[in-house]
Design an enzyme around this catalytic site. Sequence first.
Site, PDB file in Angstrom:
ATOM      1  N   ARG A  64      -2.875 -25.002 -41.436  1.00  0.00           N
ATOM      2  CA  ARG A  64      -2.091 -23.772 -41.420  1.00  0.00           C
ATOM      3  C   ARG A  64      -0.597 -24.097 -41.314  1.00  0.00           C
ATOM      4  NH1 ARG A  64      -1.386 -19.538 -36.948  1.00  0.00           N
ATOM      5  NH2 ARG A  64      -0.601 -17.738 -38.111  1.00  0.00           N
ATOM      6  N   HIS A  68       2.335 -22.744 -43.820  1.00  0.00           N
ATOM      7  CA  HIS A  68       3.541 -22.040 -43.375  1.00  0.00           C
ATOM      8  C   HIS A  68       4.803 -22.807 -43.748  1.00  0.00           C
ATOM      9  CE1 HIS A  68       1.842 -19.049 -40.192  1.00  0.00           C
ATOM     10  NE2 HIS A  68       1.123 -19.078 -41.276  1.00  0.00           N
ATOM     11  N   ASN A  97       4.493 -17.611 -36.455  1.00  0.00           N
ATOM     12  CA  ASN A  97       4.295 -18.949 -35.891  1.00  0.00           C
ATOM     13  C   ASN A  97       3.833 -18.926 -34.442  1.00  0.00           C
ATOM     14  OD1 ASN A  97       5.027 -20.353 -38.168  1.00  0.00           O
ATOM     15  ND2 ASN A  97       7.188 -20.206 -37.663  1.00  0.00           N
ATOM     16  N   HIS A 195      -9.717 -20.004 -44.326  1.00  0.00           N
ATOM     17  CA  HIS A 195     -10.171 -19.192 -43.194  1.00  0.00           C
ATOM     18  C   HIS A 195     -11.660 -19.401 -42.913  1.00  0.00           C
ATOM     19  CE1 HIS A 195      -6.519 -16.230 -43.393  1.00  0.00           C
ATOM     20  NE2 HIS A 195      -6.193 -17.436 -42.984  1.00  0.00           N
TER      21      HIS A 195
HETATM   22  C1  HEM Z   1      -3.470 -15.340 -47.938  1.00  0.00           C
HETATM   23  C2  HEM Z   1      -2.662 -15.053 -46.960  1.00  0.00           C
HETATM   24  C3  HEM Z   1      -2.871 -15.470 -45.543  1.00  0.00           C
HETATM   25  C4  HEM Z   1      -2.714 -14.679 -44.459  1.00  0.00           C
HETATM   26  C5  HEM Z   1      -2.288 -13.241 -44.458  1.00  0.00           C
HETATM   27  C6  HEM Z   1      -3.046 -15.463 -43.297  1.00  0.00           C
HETATM   28  C7  HEM Z   1      -2.970 -15.015 -42.000  1.00  0.00           C
HETATM   29  C8  HEM Z   1      -3.454 -15.686 -40.901  1.00  0.00           C
HETATM   30  C9  HEM Z   1      -3.436 -15.186 -39.555  1.00  0.00           C
HETATM   31  C10 HEM Z   1      -2.828 -13.871 -39.116  1.00  0.00           C
HETATM   32  C11 HEM Z   1      -4.079 -16.077 -38.763  1.00  0.00           C
HETATM   33  C12 HEM Z   1      -4.364 -15.967 -37.266  1.00  0.00           C
HETATM   34  C13 HEM Z   1      -3.166 -16.381 -36.494  1.00  0.00           C
HETATM   35  C14 HEM Z   1      -3.192 -15.969 -35.047  1.00  0.00           C
HETATM   36  O1  HEM Z   1      -4.234 -15.682 -34.465  1.00  0.00           O
HETATM   37  O2  HEM Z   1      -2.106 -15.941 -34.468  1.00  0.00           O
HETATM   38  C15 HEM Z   1      -4.478 -17.175 -39.621  1.00  0.00           C
HETATM   39  C16 HEM Z   1      -5.149 -18.286 -39.205  1.00  0.00           C
HETATM   40  C17 HEM Z   1      -5.403 -19.361 -40.005  1.00  0.00           C
HETATM   41  N1  HEM Z   1      -4.980 -19.527 -41.307  1.00  0.00           N
HETATM   42 FE1  HEM Z   1      -4.279 -18.105 -42.523  1.00  0.00          FE
HETATM   43  N2  HEM Z   1      -3.413 -16.711 -43.699  1.00  0.00           N
HETATM   44  C18 HEM Z   1      -3.310 -16.769 -45.057  1.00  0.00           C
HETATM   45  C19 HEM Z   1      -3.532 -17.885 -45.850  1.00  0.00           C
HETATM   46  C20 HEM Z   1      -3.840 -19.120 -45.338  1.00  0.00           C
HETATM   47  C21 HEM Z   1      -3.779 -20.350 -46.096  1.00  0.00           C
HETATM   48  C22 HEM Z   1      -3.270 -20.467 -47.531  1.00  0.00           C
HETATM   49  C23 HEM Z   1      -4.202 -21.330 -45.265  1.00  0.00           C
HETATM   50  C24 HEM Z   1      -4.317 -22.806 -45.524  1.00  0.00           C
HETATM   51  C25 HEM Z   1      -4.473 -23.344 -46.707  1.00  0.00           C
HETATM   52  C26 HEM Z   1      -4.557 -20.703 -44.015  1.00  0.00           C
HETATM   53  C27 HEM Z   1      -5.119 -21.347 -42.939  1.00  0.00           C
HETATM   54  C28 HEM Z   1      -5.399 -20.755 -41.722  1.00  0.00           C
HETATM   55  C29 HEM Z   1      -6.191 -21.388 -40.678  1.00  0.00           C
HETATM   56  C30 HEM Z   1      -6.905 -22.730 -40.777  1.00  0.00           C
HETATM   57  C31 HEM Z   1      -6.166 -20.523 -39.590  1.00  0.00           C
HETATM   58  C32 HEM Z   1      -6.833 -20.751 -38.210  1.00  0.00           C
HETATM   59  C33 HEM Z   1      -5.810 -21.397 -37.320  1.00  0.00           C
HETATM   60  C34 HEM Z   1      -6.377 -21.860 -35.984  1.00  0.00           C
HETATM   61  O3  HEM Z   1      -7.580 -21.780 -35.750  1.00  0.00           O
HETATM   62  O4  HEM Z   1      -5.565 -22.331 -35.184  1.00  0.00           O
HETATM   63  N3  HEM Z   1      -4.293 -19.365 -44.088  1.00  0.00           N
HETATM   64  N4  HEM Z   1      -4.075 -16.907 -40.911  1.00  0.00           N
HETATM   65  C1  LIG Z   2       5.487 -23.408 -31.006  1.00  0.00           C
HETATM   66  C2  LIG Z   2       6.593 -22.448 -30.877  1.00  0.00           C
HETATM   67  O1  LIG Z   2       7.759 -22.794 -30.906  1.00  0.00           O
HETATM   68  N1  LIG Z   2       6.224 -21.173 -30.747  1.00  0.00           N
HETATM   69  C3  LIG Z   2       7.181 -20.132 -30.595  1.00  0.00           C
HETATM   70  C4  LIG Z   2       6.880 -18.999 -31.550  1.00  0.00           C
HETATM   71  O2  LIG Z   2       7.775 -17.945 -31.344  1.00  0.00           O
HETATM   72  C5  LIG Z   2       7.843 -17.411 -30.005  1.00  0.00           C
HETATM   73  C6  LIG Z   2       8.858 -16.300 -29.977  1.00  0.00           C
HETATM   74  O3  LIG Z   2       8.651 -15.381 -30.969  1.00  0.00           O
HETATM   75  C7  LIG Z   2       8.183 -18.481 -28.994  1.00  0.00           C
HETATM   76  O4  LIG Z   2       8.118 -17.953 -27.675  1.00  0.00           O
HETATM   77  C8  LIG Z   2       7.210 -19.632 -29.142  1.00  0.00           C
HETATM   78  O5  LIG Z   2       7.587 -20.678 -28.287  1.00  0.00           O
END
Ligand code: HEM
Ligand SMILES: CC(=O)N[C@H]1CO[C@H](CO)[C@@H](O)[C@@H]1O
Length: 332
Positions: A64, A68, A97, A195
Site C-alpha cells: 500500500r 500511495h 496516510n 485488497h
Molecule cells: C482503487 C482505489 C483504492 C482505494 C480507494 C483504496 C483505499 C484503501 C483504504 C481506505 C484502505 C484502509 C486504510 C485504513 O484502514 O486506514 C486500504 C487498505 C489497503 N489497500 Fe487500498 N485502496 C485502493 C487501491 C489499492 C491499491 C492499488 C493497492 C496496492 C496495489 C492497495 C493496497 C491496499 C492494502 C494491501 C491495504 C491493507 C493495508 C493494511 O492491512 O495495512 N489499495 N485501501
Molecule cells: C506515519 C505518519 O506519519 N502518520 C501520520 C499521518 O497523519 C497524521 C495527521 O493527519 C499524523 O498524526 C500521523 O503521525
Amino acid sequence: MIKMGWLHFVGFIIMSLLASSIPTQAQLQLGFYSKSCPKAEKIVQDFVNKHIHNAPSLAATLIRMHFHDCFVRGCDASLLLNSTGDGDDVEKESFPNLSVRGFDFIDRVKSLLEAECPGTVSCADIIALVARDAIVATGGPSWRVPTGRRDGLISRESEALTEIPAPFDNFTVLQTRFASKGLDIKDLVLLSGAHTIGVAQCSVFANRRLFNFSGVAGAVDPSMDSLYAANLKANKCKSANDNTTIVEMDPGSRNTFDLSYYSLLLKGRGLFESDQALTTNATSLAIINQLLRESVGNFFGEFGLSMERMGRIQVKTGTEGEVRKHCARVNG
Ligand code: HEM
Ligand SMILES: CC(=O)N[C@H]1CO[C@H](CO)[C@@H](O)[C@@H]1O
Ligand SMILES: *[C@@H]1O[C@H](CO)[C@@H](O)[C@H](O)[C@H]1NC(C)=O
Ligand SMILES: *[C@@H]1O[C@H](CO)[C@@H](O)[C@H](O)[C@H]1NC(C)=O
Ligand SMILES: *[C@@H]1O[C@H](CO)[C@@H](O)[C@H](O)[C@H]1NC(C)=O
Ligand SMILES: *[C@@H]1O[C@H](CO)[C@@H](O)[C@H](O)[C@H]1NC(C)=O
Ligand SMILES: *[C@@H]1O[C@H](CO)[C@@H](O)[C@H](O)[C@H]1NC(C)=O
C-alpha cells in the site's frame, strides 16, 4: 559511398541536431545496480525474508505504501519525507496516510544499503523492491521491478488528498484517477485486487456504508449485501467513526493472496464503495468475471504486469531528483 539527396541531407542534419539537443531520456532498467551495488537487491530480499514472517500484515502495508507513493508525484519516495518544521504539510501527515506503517522497516533496509554502498540506492527503489519481496515472501505474486528511480525533493499533504483514490469514490472517479496515472480499467481492477490482503479501520467506510448512507441517519448502503452489512454492524463497527476496530477486507483469507476478493464483489461483499464500484461498469465487471474463470496463477501474472506499470508512474531518472542519504529527509 551512399548518395544522399539534398532534402535527405537537410533532414539528416536536423535529426542530428535534435538528437543532440534533447537530453537522453533515462529509463528504468532491470538490475540498474548490478555494477554500482551488485548486492543491493539481495540485501533487500534477505532482510525482507528474515523479518516479514514476524509480521505478515506488514506485507499489506508495504504494498500500500508503494501505491500511495506512486500516485503522488510519481514513485519518488516523497511519501517518506518528514515534515521539516516549516508547517506540517507532508504526504505522510495526510488523512489517507493515517494508517500507512512500515516507515522504520524501510529505514532499516536503507541503513544496510548505505553501509554497503553509500549514496547509491534510492529510497524510491527500496519501496518498490521491498513491496515486491514482501508480497512474494507471504506467498503472493511476483513481478519485475526495474530500478533506477531517483528520490524527489518535495512532499505535500494536500496532494495526497487530491491524487489518492478515496474509499467512497465511484467508478467514474476511480477510472479518471487511474487514467491520470496512465493506468486503464484493467489495471484498476487488478490493482484493487491487492485488497485480497490486509485490513481497514471502520472509520474509513462505516459512516457512509453502515450508519448514514446518503446522509440518512441509520441507512445502510443498499449496494452492500444486507447480511454482510448486518454482520459488520453487529460484530465489528460500533459506530460511524469507530477508529479502534479493524475489519478484514477479504474475510477469512486476509493473509492469502487469492481470487476471493473478486468473488466477494460479485456477492455485494466489497468492503468499500470503491471496491463494490468495480461491479458497476460493464468493462470492469467483464474483467472480474474473466479473472474468476481463469486460474489464480493467471491472476498473479496479470497483477504483476499492472504492478510493473504502477511502479513506472512519473518516475524520476538520470539526473532528476537525488539519491537520499536518509529516506525521511532530503540531502544537504
Ligand atoms: C482503487 C482505489 C483504492 C482505494 C480507494 C483504496 C483505499 C484503501 C483504504 C481506505 C484502505 C484502509 C486504510 C485504513 O484502514 O486506514 C486500504 C487498505 C489497503 N489497500 Fe487500498 N485502496 C485502493 C487501491 C489499492 C491499491 C492499488 C493497492 C496496492 C496495489 C492497495 C493496497 C491496499 C492494502 C494491501 C491495504 C491493507 C493495508 C493494511 O492491512 O495495512 N489499495 N485501501
Ligand atoms: C506515519 C505518519 O506519519 N502518520 C501520520 C499521518 O497523519 C497524521 C495527521 O493527519 C499524523 O498524526 C500521523 O503521525
Ligand atoms: C461520481 O462521483 C462524482 C464526484 O462525487 C460525481 O460528480 C458523479 O456524479 C458521480 N457519478 C456517478 C455516475 O454517480
Ligand atoms: C464503463 O464501461 C463502458 C462500456 O464498457 C465504457 O465505455 C465506459 O467508459 C466505462 N466507464 C464509465 C465511467 O462508465
Ligand atoms: C449523516 O449525514 C448528514 C449529511 O452528510 C450529516 O449532516 C449528519 O451529521 C450525519 N449523521 C451522522 C450520525 O454522522
Ligand atoms: C479516534 O476517534 C476519537 C474519538 O472520535 C478521537 O478523539 C481520536 O483522535 C481518533 N484517533 C485517531 C487516530 O484518529
Ligand atoms: C522522521 O520522523 C520520525 C517520526 O516522527 C522520526 O522517528 C525519525 O527519526 C525522523 N527521521 C529523520 C531522518 O529526521
